[in-house]
Design a protein around this motif. Structure first.
Motif, PDB file in Angstrom:
ATOM      1  N   VAL A  20     -89.799  70.228 -21.530  1.00 36.22           N
ATOM      2  CA  VAL A  20     -88.706  71.005 -22.072  1.00 36.22           C
ATOM      3  C   VAL A  20     -89.197  72.443 -22.224  1.00 36.22           C
ATOM      4  CG1 VAL A  20     -89.325  70.227 -24.389  1.00 36.22           C
ATOM      5  CG2 VAL A  20     -87.115  71.301 -24.020  1.00 36.22           C
ATOM      6  N   ASP A  21     -88.498  73.378 -21.565  1.00 40.23           N
ATOM      7  CA  ASP A  21     -88.935  74.766 -21.505  1.00 40.23           C
ATOM      8  C   ASP A  21     -90.358  74.809 -20.963  1.00 40.23           C
ATOM      9  OD1 ASP A  21     -88.038  77.534 -22.107  1.00 40.23           O
ATOM     10  OD2 ASP A  21     -89.782  77.516 -23.422  1.00 40.23           O
ATOM     11  N   ASP A  22     -91.325  75.405 -21.667  1.00 42.74           N
ATOM     12  CA  ASP A  22     -92.699  75.459 -21.178  1.00 42.74           C
ATOM     13  C   ASP A  22     -93.593  74.430 -21.861  1.00 42.74           C
ATOM     14  OD1 ASP A  22     -92.578  76.626 -23.640  1.00 42.74           O
ATOM     15  OD2 ASP A  22     -93.786  78.387 -23.130  1.00 42.74           O
ATOM     16  N   LEU A  23     -92.992  73.412 -22.471  1.00 43.43           N
ATOM     17  CA  LEU A  23     -93.753  72.389 -23.168  1.00 43.43           C
ATOM     18  C   LEU A  23     -93.708  71.075 -22.407  1.00 43.43           C
ATOM     19  CD1 LEU A  23     -92.610  72.853 -26.888  1.00 43.43           C
ATOM     20  CD2 LEU A  23     -94.633  73.819 -25.767  1.00 43.43           C
ATOM     21  N   ASN A  24     -94.864  70.446 -22.261  1.00 40.37           N
ATOM     22  CA  ASN A  24     -94.934  69.066 -21.807  1.00 40.37           C
ATOM     23  C   ASN A  24     -94.972  68.166 -23.034  1.00 40.37           C
ATOM     24  OD1 ASN A  24     -95.139  69.696 -18.992  1.00 40.37           O
ATOM     25  ND2 ASN A  24     -97.286  70.256 -19.358  1.00 40.37           N
ATOM     26  N   TYR A  25     -94.413  66.987 -22.921  1.00 40.00           N
ATOM     27  CA  TYR A  25     -94.459  66.090 -24.059  1.00 40.00           C
ATOM     28  C   TYR A  25     -94.555  64.642 -23.596  1.00 40.00           C
ATOM     29  CZ  TYR A  25     -89.481  64.933 -23.380  1.00 40.00           C
ATOM     30  OH  TYR A  25     -88.285  64.511 -22.863  1.00 40.00           O
ATOM     31  N   SER A  26     -95.082  63.817 -24.471  1.00 38.53           N
ATOM     32  CA  SER A  26     -95.113  62.372 -24.262  1.00 38.53           C
ATOM     33  C   SER A  26     -94.451  61.726 -25.464  1.00 38.53           C
ATOM     34  CB  SER A  26     -96.558  61.880 -24.104  1.00 38.53           C
ATOM     35  OG  SER A  26     -97.328  62.205 -25.252  1.00 38.53           O
ATOM     36  N   ALA A  27     -93.897  60.551 -25.260  1.00 39.18           N
ATOM     37  CA  ALA A  27     -93.173  59.887 -26.338  1.00 39.18           C
ATOM     38  C   ALA A  27     -93.313  58.382 -26.213  1.00 39.18           C
ATOM     39  CB  ALA A  27     -91.698  60.275 -26.318  1.00 39.18           C
TER      40      ALA A  27
ATOM     41  N   GLY B 235     -77.379  78.179 -19.012  1.00 37.29           N
ATOM     42  CA  GLY B 235     -78.101  79.378 -19.397  1.00 37.29           C
ATOM     43  C   GLY B 235     -79.580  79.154 -19.600  1.00 37.29           C
ATOM     44  N   SER B 236     -80.047  77.902 -19.452  1.00 35.92           N
ATOM     45  CA  SER B 236     -81.473  77.609 -19.604  1.00 35.92           C
ATOM     46  C   SER B 236     -81.917  76.706 -18.471  1.00 35.92           C
ATOM     47  CB  SER B 236     -81.748  76.938 -20.954  1.00 35.92           C
ATOM     48  OG  SER B 236     -81.121  75.668 -21.015  1.00 35.92           O
ATOM     49  N   ASP B 237     -83.232  76.518 -18.348  1.00 35.34           N
ATOM     50  CA  ASP B 237     -83.772  75.643 -17.312  1.00 35.34           C
ATOM     51  C   ASP B 237     -83.541  74.180 -17.689  1.00 35.34           C
ATOM     52  OD1 ASP B 237     -84.729  77.788 -15.839  1.00 35.34           O
ATOM     53  OD2 ASP B 237     -86.652  77.806 -16.916  1.00 35.34           O
ATOM     54  N   PRO B 238     -83.424  73.286 -16.688  1.00 37.83           N
ATOM     55  CA  PRO B 238     -83.246  71.865 -16.984  1.00 37.83           C
ATOM     56  C   PRO B 238     -84.461  71.285 -17.712  1.00 37.83           C
ATOM     57  CG  PRO B 238     -82.676  72.350 -14.694  1.00 37.83           C
ATOM     58  CD  PRO B 238     -83.357  73.567 -15.247  1.00 37.83           C
ATOM     59  N   ASP B 239     -84.207  70.315 -18.575  1.00 38.61           N
ATOM     60  CA  ASP B 239     -85.251  69.538 -19.227  1.00 38.61           C
ATOM     61  C   ASP B 239     -85.188  68.119 -18.659  1.00 38.61           C
ATOM     62  OD1 ASP B 239     -85.531  71.783 -20.981  1.00 38.61           O
ATOM     63  OD2 ASP B 239     -83.817  71.006 -22.107  1.00 38.61           O
ATOM     64  N   TYR B 240     -86.309  67.427 -18.645  1.00 37.31           N
ATOM     65  CA  TYR B 240     -86.280  66.093 -18.061  1.00 37.31           C
ATOM     66  C   TYR B 240     -87.305  65.195 -18.737  1.00 37.31           C
ATOM     67  CZ  TYR B 240     -90.645  67.228 -15.682  1.00 37.31           C
ATOM     68  OH  TYR B 240     -91.939  67.581 -15.419  1.00 37.31           O
ATOM     69  N   ARG B 241     -87.110  63.907 -18.562  1.00 36.24           N
ATOM     70  CA  ARG B 241     -88.113  62.919 -18.937  1.00 36.24           C
ATOM     71  C   ARG B 241     -87.996  61.740 -17.988  1.00 36.24           C
ATOM     72  NH1 ARG B 241     -86.675  58.475 -22.488  1.00 36.24           N
ATOM     73  NH2 ARG B 241     -84.416  58.369 -22.717  1.00 36.24           N
ATOM     74  N   VAL B 242     -89.133  61.125 -17.711  1.00 35.40           N
ATOM     75  CA  VAL B 242     -89.181  59.872 -16.960  1.00 35.40           C
ATOM     76  C   VAL B 242     -89.715  58.812 -17.914  1.00 35.40           C
ATOM     77  CG1 VAL B 242     -89.446  60.942 -14.700  1.00 35.40           C
ATOM     78  CG2 VAL B 242     -91.478  60.464 -16.068  1.00 35.40           C
ATOM     79  N   PHE B 243     -89.217  57.592 -17.795  1.00 35.19           N
ATOM     80  CA  PHE B 243     -89.623  56.569 -18.748  1.00 35.19           C
ATOM     81  C   PHE B 243     -89.726  55.205 -18.085  1.00 35.19           C
ATOM     82  CE2 PHE B 243     -84.972  56.615 -18.985  1.00 35.19           C
ATOM     83  CZ  PHE B 243     -84.650  55.262 -18.948  1.00 35.19           C
ATOM     84  N   VAL B 244     -90.429  54.335 -18.753  1.00 33.56           N
ATOM     85  CA  VAL B 244     -90.515  52.937 -18.371  1.00 33.56           C
ATOM     86  C   VAL B 244     -90.258  52.110 -19.621  1.00 33.56           C
ATOM     87  CG1 VAL B 244     -93.039  52.928 -18.709  1.00 33.56           C
ATOM     88  CG2 VAL B 244     -91.954  51.148 -17.319  1.00 33.56           C
ATOM     89  N   ARG B 245     -89.477  51.051 -19.472  1.00 35.20           N
ATOM     90  CA  ARG B 245     -89.092  50.233 -20.618  1.00 35.20           C
ATOM     91  C   ARG B 245     -89.312  48.767 -20.296  1.00 35.20           C
ATOM     92  NH1 ARG B 245     -84.139  51.629 -20.857  1.00 35.20           N
ATOM     93  NH2 ARG B 245     -83.080  49.745 -20.170  1.00 35.20           N
ATOM     94  N   ALA B 246     -89.836  48.033 -21.266  1.00 36.43           N
ATOM     95  CA  ALA B 246     -90.096  46.610 -21.083  1.00 36.43           C
ATOM     96  C   ALA B 246     -89.764  45.872 -22.370  1.00 36.43           C
ATOM     97  CB  ALA B 246     -91.550  46.362 -20.704  1.00 36.43           C
ATOM     98  N   PRO B 247     -89.128  44.693 -22.279  1.00 38.64           N
ATOM     99  CA  PRO B 247     -88.848  43.916 -23.495  1.00 38.64           C
ATOM    100  C   PRO B 247     -90.115  43.266 -24.030  1.00 38.64           C
ATOM    101  CG  PRO B 247     -88.117  42.722 -21.550  1.00 38.64           C
ATOM    102  CD  PRO B 247     -88.578  44.067 -21.076  1.00 38.64           C
ATOM    103  N   VAL B 248     -90.242  43.247 -25.343  1.00 43.49           N
ATOM    104  CA  VAL B 248     -91.354  42.534 -25.971  1.00 43.49           C
ATOM    105  C   VAL B 248     -90.850  41.292 -26.704  1.00 43.49           C
ATOM    106  CG1 VAL B 248     -92.809  44.575 -26.201  1.00 43.49           C
ATOM    107  CG2 VAL B 248     -91.189  44.025 -28.028  1.00 43.49           C
ATOM    108  N   LEU B 249     -89.524  41.179 -26.836  1.00 46.97           N
ATOM    109  CA  LEU B 249     -88.923  40.000 -27.456  1.00 46.97           C
ATOM    110  C   LEU B 249     -87.518  39.829 -26.909  1.00 46.97           C
ATOM    111  CD1 LEU B 249     -88.895  37.723 -29.630  1.00 46.97           C
ATOM    112  CD2 LEU B 249     -87.933  39.421 -31.217  1.00 46.97           C
ATOM    113  N   SER B 250     -87.190  38.614 -26.515  1.00 50.82           N
ATOM    114  CA  SER B 250     -85.853  38.294 -26.041  1.00 50.82           C
ATOM    115  C   SER B 250     -85.506  36.899 -26.535  1.00 50.82           C
ATOM    116  CB  SER B 250     -85.799  38.344 -24.506  1.00 50.82           C
ATOM    117  OG  SER B 250     -84.549  37.897 -24.038  1.00 50.82           O
TER     118      SER B 250
END
Length: 220
Positions: free
Chosen positions: A104-111, A74-89
């Motif tokens: 998400v909806d009409d909002l852009n976001y960064s995280a 009933g709503s438009d799809p939401d999405y995010r693309v990401f990149v992940r890197a270890p800083v400790l192993s």
């Protein structure tokens, strides 16, 4: 404001990346469907259905790329693309850093997020424990009044026959309002590289019936 908070709550249902890097050249795919509001099951049109598609690709030994798409019927799809890197192993323990962009909806976001993961043994079984956090900054109409933080906790066991049991706690804070859910599930291997996940989702804020979640995992 309530509309924006409800929209950002959808992000809590999207997949959690985890701290572990994906092997170079390998893919991981997970799809899931969550059905909630089962107390209105006699009126199927009022059920809440959320679909999720999650992908990871190991670009290098230490750099994982991903795509996360969520769709509430009933709503438009939401999405995010990401990149992940270890800083400790170190000795089975990983600490990773993740950066993502989404809409998400009409909002852009960064995280930006941090993940912690550790493997362990419990008798003859192997297990894992993970913590994932994310802080979200949104841009768009009304976003100046909205902020979101997210904390997910996962613990699981893998048994000798390949069966897995896991429990997850999802907690998100949208502005001043907290939302928390508990999701126990089992994961059944199907062949060498596929698994089926089935479980329940309890909204810890309300006494409503739990939701039902079913998913498919695939590595290739």
């Amino acid at each position: 404001m309530f509309r924006l908070a409800a929209i950002f709550m959808m992000l809590a249902g999207m997949a959690t990346a985890g701290a572990w890097p994906r092997d170079k050249g390998s893919w991981f795919l997970a799809t899931s469907t969550e059905i909630s509001d089962l107390e209105v099951a006699r009126r199927p049109g009022e059920l809440s259905i959320f679909n999720n598609l999650y992908m990871e690709y190991g670009l290098t030994r230490s750099l994982t790329l991903g795509l996360d798409i969520g769709h509430s019927v009933g709503s438009d799809p939401d999405y995010r693309v990401f990149v992940r890197a270890p800083v400790l192993s170190r000795q089975g323990t990983y600490l990773s850093l993740e950066a993502s962009l989404g809409r998400v909806d009409d909002l852009n976001y960064s995280a930006i997020g941090f993940g912690y993961g550790r493997g362990f043994t419990l008798g003859p079984n192997s297990g894992w424990f993970g913590l994932d956090t994310r802080l979200v900054r949104a841009e768009g109409p009304g976003a100046e009044h909205l902020r979101q933080s997210k904390l997910d906790v996962t613990a699981g066991l893998t048994f000798a026959d390949g069966l897995q049991a896991m429990a997850q706690v999802f907690h998100t804070q949208v502005s001043d309002t907290p939302y928390t859910s508990l999701a126990p599930s089992i994961v059944i291997p199907v062949g060498r590289r596929a698994k089926i996940q089935g479980g329940l989702v309890f909204d810890l804020r309300t006494p409503a019936l739990p939701g039902v979640k079913i998913g498919l995992w695939r590595e290739f």
